[in-house]
Design a protein around this motif. Structure first.
Motif, PDB file in Angstrom:
ATOM      1  N   ASP A 114      -2.673 -48.943 -23.631  1.00 30.26           N
ATOM      2  CA  ASP A 114      -1.245 -48.747 -23.897  1.00 30.26           C
ATOM      3  C   ASP A 114      -0.539 -48.121 -22.699  1.00 30.26           C
ATOM      4  OD1 ASP A 114      -1.463 -49.864 -26.387  1.00 30.26           O
ATOM      5  OD2 ASP A 114      -1.830 -47.947 -27.388  1.00 30.26           O
ATOM      6  N   ASP A 138       3.638 -39.533 -32.784  1.00 29.46           N
ATOM      7  CA  ASP A 138       2.488 -39.378 -33.689  1.00 29.46           C
ATOM      8  C   ASP A 138       1.168 -39.765 -33.038  1.00 29.46           C
ATOM      9  OD1 ASP A 138       4.337 -38.669 -35.578  1.00 29.46           O
ATOM     10  OD2 ASP A 138       4.593 -40.742 -36.268  1.00 29.46           O
ATOM     11  N   ASN A 139       0.902 -39.220 -31.904  1.00 27.54           N
ATOM     12  CA  ASN A 139      -0.364 -39.462 -31.198  1.00 27.54           C
ATOM     13  C   ASN A 139      -0.604 -40.917 -30.817  1.00 27.54           C
ATOM     14  OD1 ASN A 139      -1.035 -36.706 -31.319  1.00 27.54           O
ATOM     15  ND2 ASN A 139      -1.733 -36.974 -33.427  1.00 27.54           N
ATOM     16  N   LYS A 140       0.491 -41.649 -30.663  1.00 29.24           N
ATOM     17  CA  LYS A 140       0.378 -43.026 -30.176  1.00 29.24           C
ATOM     18  C   LYS A 140       1.404 -43.262 -29.070  1.00 29.24           C
ATOM     19  CE  LYS A 140       0.280 -45.492 -34.310  1.00 29.24           C
ATOM     20  NZ  LYS A 140      -0.099 -44.587 -35.384  1.00 29.24           N
ATOM     21  N   PHE A 156       5.749 -41.114 -26.480  1.00 31.57           N
ATOM     22  CA  PHE A 156       4.732 -40.918 -27.510  1.00 31.57           C
ATOM     23  C   PHE A 156       5.358 -40.569 -28.855  1.00 31.57           C
ATOM     24  CE2 PHE A 156       3.108 -39.257 -23.393  1.00 31.57           C
ATOM     25  CZ  PHE A 156       2.081 -40.157 -23.172  1.00 31.57           C
ATOM     26  N   GLU A 211       6.094 -47.828 -29.383  1.00 28.56           N
ATOM     27  CA  GLU A 211       6.215 -49.287 -29.442  1.00 28.56           C
ATOM     28  C   GLU A 211       7.589 -49.737 -28.969  1.00 28.56           C
ATOM     29  OE1 GLU A 211       5.030 -50.308 -33.428  1.00 28.56           O
ATOM     30  OE2 GLU A 211       2.993 -49.629 -32.982  1.00 28.56           O
ATOM     31  N   LYS A 247      -9.155 -45.081 -25.645  1.00 31.33           N
ATOM     32  CA  LYS A 247      -8.273 -44.957 -26.806  1.00 31.33           C
ATOM     33  C   LYS A 247      -6.796 -45.157 -26.403  1.00 31.33           C
ATOM     34  CE  LYS A 247      -7.542 -41.732 -30.557  1.00 31.33           C
ATOM     35  NZ  LYS A 247      -7.041 -41.833 -31.593  1.00 31.33           N
ATOM     36  N   TYR A 248      -6.450 -44.750 -25.205  1.00 31.07           N
ATOM     37  CA  TYR A 248      -5.045 -44.817 -24.777  1.00 31.07           C
ATOM     38  C   TYR A 248      -4.763 -45.693 -23.562  1.00 31.07           C
ATOM     39  CZ  TYR A 248      -3.841 -41.108 -28.032  1.00 31.07           C
ATOM     40  OH  TYR A 248      -3.627 -40.384 -29.172  1.00 31.07           O
TER      41      TYR A 248
END
Ligand code: BDP
Length: 685
Positions: free
Chosen positions: A224, A177-179, A175, A182, A220-221
């Protein structure tokens, strides 16, 4: 040579003769006609051989004619590989197991590597490569291996914001920054590393699931997360998530998280449907409930069995698991209270529930009753619980053991834990047997550990801390491996096969836990660290606090009386044969003396030293041992890549300085408290 490849760096074998010898058969790989299911295994094998032997192996799909080769494949698919493996061998290979078998036909040597599944084959390939890299004899080998533990789990304490609770190697690899990251290439490299040592389950987020983190199981997640699961799946690893027990409130819009509330139950079932529609092989949930301010069933007057079973029911149709942690205690206790003992808490909370959990629930139990201290007795829940699936929880991240600034190799400690005899069913009821499920016929079992991995280039901060990740996984696979053997493998895989390197690094690693213990808290008492971040000495740091972590030192003595006779009664939680040993100060293993007994400073230990003199001696000795560690490492200058050499040297220099601080703070504290001087007249401040 920056440490990124860890034990998969595959370096050319130093021994040219052996290289040639292996190359005769390793230069040809024979596979069956449908290579899809073995794609990864094949590419791993090829690149490993290339690194170790400097050979670009040829891959063919037909029988070799009088030429030596590796025969690679999954058994039971009606392919050629089947003809190499006898029936009585096949039946010994479980669904994660493999066979490596070498035999001669005519002048050719065939080395068979096979599993009954793609995953087993992968493990077989990594095992063969390990044998080559560590210079094992392959000729005539017959090796059939299955993992001892069904579940071999890594726990990440990663937060969605990218930070890691108790992480000492940079930020989260999952993870930022709250994502979700990539950088999926790095995740793939990670999956490979874990697979190579047999890890089959991963929990990617922190057990402390705060409000925002609860969102991980929302749309939201989840997409991913599903991509991450896909990467791990290719390497035989199932993805799990830590979940907030009060998700129904945090993200579900309900007013309650009562596990017996029909709406709550319905919400979780629908949540399971949603998750499994995206991640069909989702592993399940890891839950920290009613612990350190996390919500749980106690709020509703329900038991932890009610809580776990409610979730288990939701996951059951999909084969998902609920892993429920036993780290439940009162973290707001009054230090003046000498009866309430945090060490008792896990057993007091969970023993009464033995047999009440559903079949797809496992209890995850920390190795000791406190919290990953440098030395603790084994949790009495092992051997206590009989009708419940159990996981042993270890901590690879060095929260209390030097935070990857200090070298502290934990495999010897883990071996002691695994070998500990609970006596629950007579002699030889060791922890390692109990957690496989075989002693009490539990359906599921295994090991979990909090990882030391972060996004530092070398993954673990201190490059040598990779050995703890490696060792943990190897013990999950086979807890009977000796510490010596595991360490030998790691050094040869990571650095080289030069005897000087192998012997020196092994000595360094194998003694480092004891060294760390010597200069930190003595005889099993634990703590004495700075509150919150837990780094560095602070004898009374936790003494007058609410956490239940006390040494009870005064001018006459130190230690916690946990006997049944006169103390907190904790010793009585063990099977009577073990309890009798801990209860009696003369029989209690000395390294745990202060965990179980409050002792006067002039008490004479088996060595003939008084307790206070022992404290002084070990603390001086600990620092001397760090000096030796540094000297040993220094003797490898020129034998280890410069970058790693300098990096480790720098860590060892830091460790030396910091071990002196430990020595001086501890010795001075006890000197001032007791007024007793060091018999050898060394400098105490
Ligand atoms: C302790 C850690 C804390 C964890 C807790 C746990 O200090 O950060 O959240 O254990 O295991 O060791 O839940």
């Amino acid at each position: 040579a920056n440490g990124y490849n860890c034990w998969l760096g595959y370096h050319l074998l130093e021994n040219g003769e052996l290289r040639e010898n292996y190359s005769q058969w390793a230069s040809n790989i024979v596979i069956s006609k449908e290579p899809d299911e073995i794609k990864i295994a094949l590419s791993e094998l090829k690149s490993g051989i290339n690194g170790i032997l400097g050979v670009d192996a040829v891959v063919v799909t037909r029988e070799p004619e009088q030429s030596s080769c590796i025969a690679l494949g999954v058994l039971g698919r009606g392919q050629n590989i089947d003809s190499y493996v006898k029936y009585d061998e096949v039946v010994q290979i479980g669904n994660e197991g493999f066979i490596i078998k070498a035999f001669k036909t005519g002048n050719s040597e065939i080395v068979v590597v096979a599993g009954t599944t793609t995953k087993g084959l992968l493990y077989g390939v990594f095992s063969l490569l390990r044998l080559l890299q560590t210079e094992a004899t392959i000729s005539g080998i017959l090796k059939i291996e299955n993992p001892a533990n069904q579940l071999r789990i890594i726990n990440h304490w990663d937060n969605i914001d990218g930070s890691i609770e108790r992480g000492y190697a940079g930020k989260s690899i999952f993870f930022t920054d709250n994502k979700v990251t990539e950088d999926l290439g790095r995740i793939k490299d990670y999956a490979r590393l874990l697979c190579s040592v047999g890890i089959n389950s991963i929990v990617i987020n922190n057990v402390n699931v705060h409000k925002y983190e609860s969102m991980l199981i929302t749309d939201k997640y989840l997409n991913d997360v599903a991509s991450l699961a896909q990467i791990f799946r290719d390497y035989g690893i199932k993805l799990y998530l830590s979940a907030n027990f009060a998700s129904t409130i945090e993200i579900g819009g309900l007013a309650t998280a009562d596990p017996l509330d029909p709406q709550v139950r319905k919400w979780w079932k629908e949540k399971a449907d949603e998750i499994y529609s995206l991640i069909p092989d989702f592993g399940g949930f890891l839950i920290k409930a009613d612990s350190e301010f996390r919500p749980g069933p106690f709020t509703y007057g329900r038991t932890h069995a009610d809580g776990a079973n409610m979730l288990a029911e939701a996951l059951e149709p999909y084969g998902g698991l609920v892993i429920w942690r036993c780290f439940v205690y009162n973290c707001m206790q009054d230090w003046r209270d000498r009866i309430t003992d945090r060490a008792r808490a896990a057993y007091d909370n969970f023993m009464p529930l033995d047999g009440l959990f559903r079949e797809n629930v496992l209890l995850q139990i920390k190795n000791g009753p406190m919290d990953f201290q440098v030395r603790e007795p084994v949790s009495p829940l092992f051997g206590g619980l009989q009708k419940t699936n159990q996981l042993l929880e270890l901590q690879i991240t060095q929260e209390y053991t030097g935070q990857q600034k200090h070298l502290c190799y934990l495999v010897p400690m883990w071996k002691e834990i695994l070998d500990f005899d609970t006596m629950a069913k007579g002699r030889n009821t060791s922890v390692k047997k109990i957690i496989t499920g075989s002693v009490f016929n539990n359906k599921l079992g295994g090991m979990a550990a909090v990882t030391n991995i972060g996004n530092d280039l070398n993954w673990t901060g201190h490059q040598m801390a990779q050995s703890n990740t490696y060792g943990y996984a190897r013990l999950c696979w086979n807890p009977d491996l000796s510490a010596e053997k595991i360490t030998d493998e790691w050094v040869r895989m990571t650095y080289s096969n030069y005897e000087k390197v192998v012997n020196t690094v092994k000595e360094m690693l194998l003694g480092s836990w004891r060294t760390y213990e010597n200069y930190t808290s003595p005889l099993g008492i634990g703590w004495m660290v700075n509150p919150n971040h837990h780094y560095g000495p602070n004898v009374d740091g936790y003494e007058y606090d609410k956490w239940g972590t006390y040494h009870r030192a005064d001018h006459k003595g130190i230690g916690v009386d946990r006997t049944v006779k006169s103390g907190t009664g904790y010793a009585g939680q063990y099977h009577k044969d073990v309890a009798g040993i801990y209860e009696d100060m003369d029989k209690c293993p000395e390294e745990l003396l202060l965990f179980f007994h409050h002792m006067p400073y002039d008490y004479i230990l088996k060595s003939g030293e008084t307790l206070i003199q022992y404290i002084y001696n070990t603390h001086f000795k600990g620092v001397e041992e760090v000096e030796e560690l540094r000297n040993k490492w220094f003797s490898l200058k020129g034998w280890i890549s410069e970058e790693i050499f300098l990096h480790v040297l720098e860590r060892l220099d830091g460790q030396l300085e910091h071990s002196k601080e430990w020595r001086d703070v501890i010795n001075t504290y006890f000197y001032r408290k007791t007024g007793i001087s060091d018999e050898l007249g060394r400098k105490i401040y």
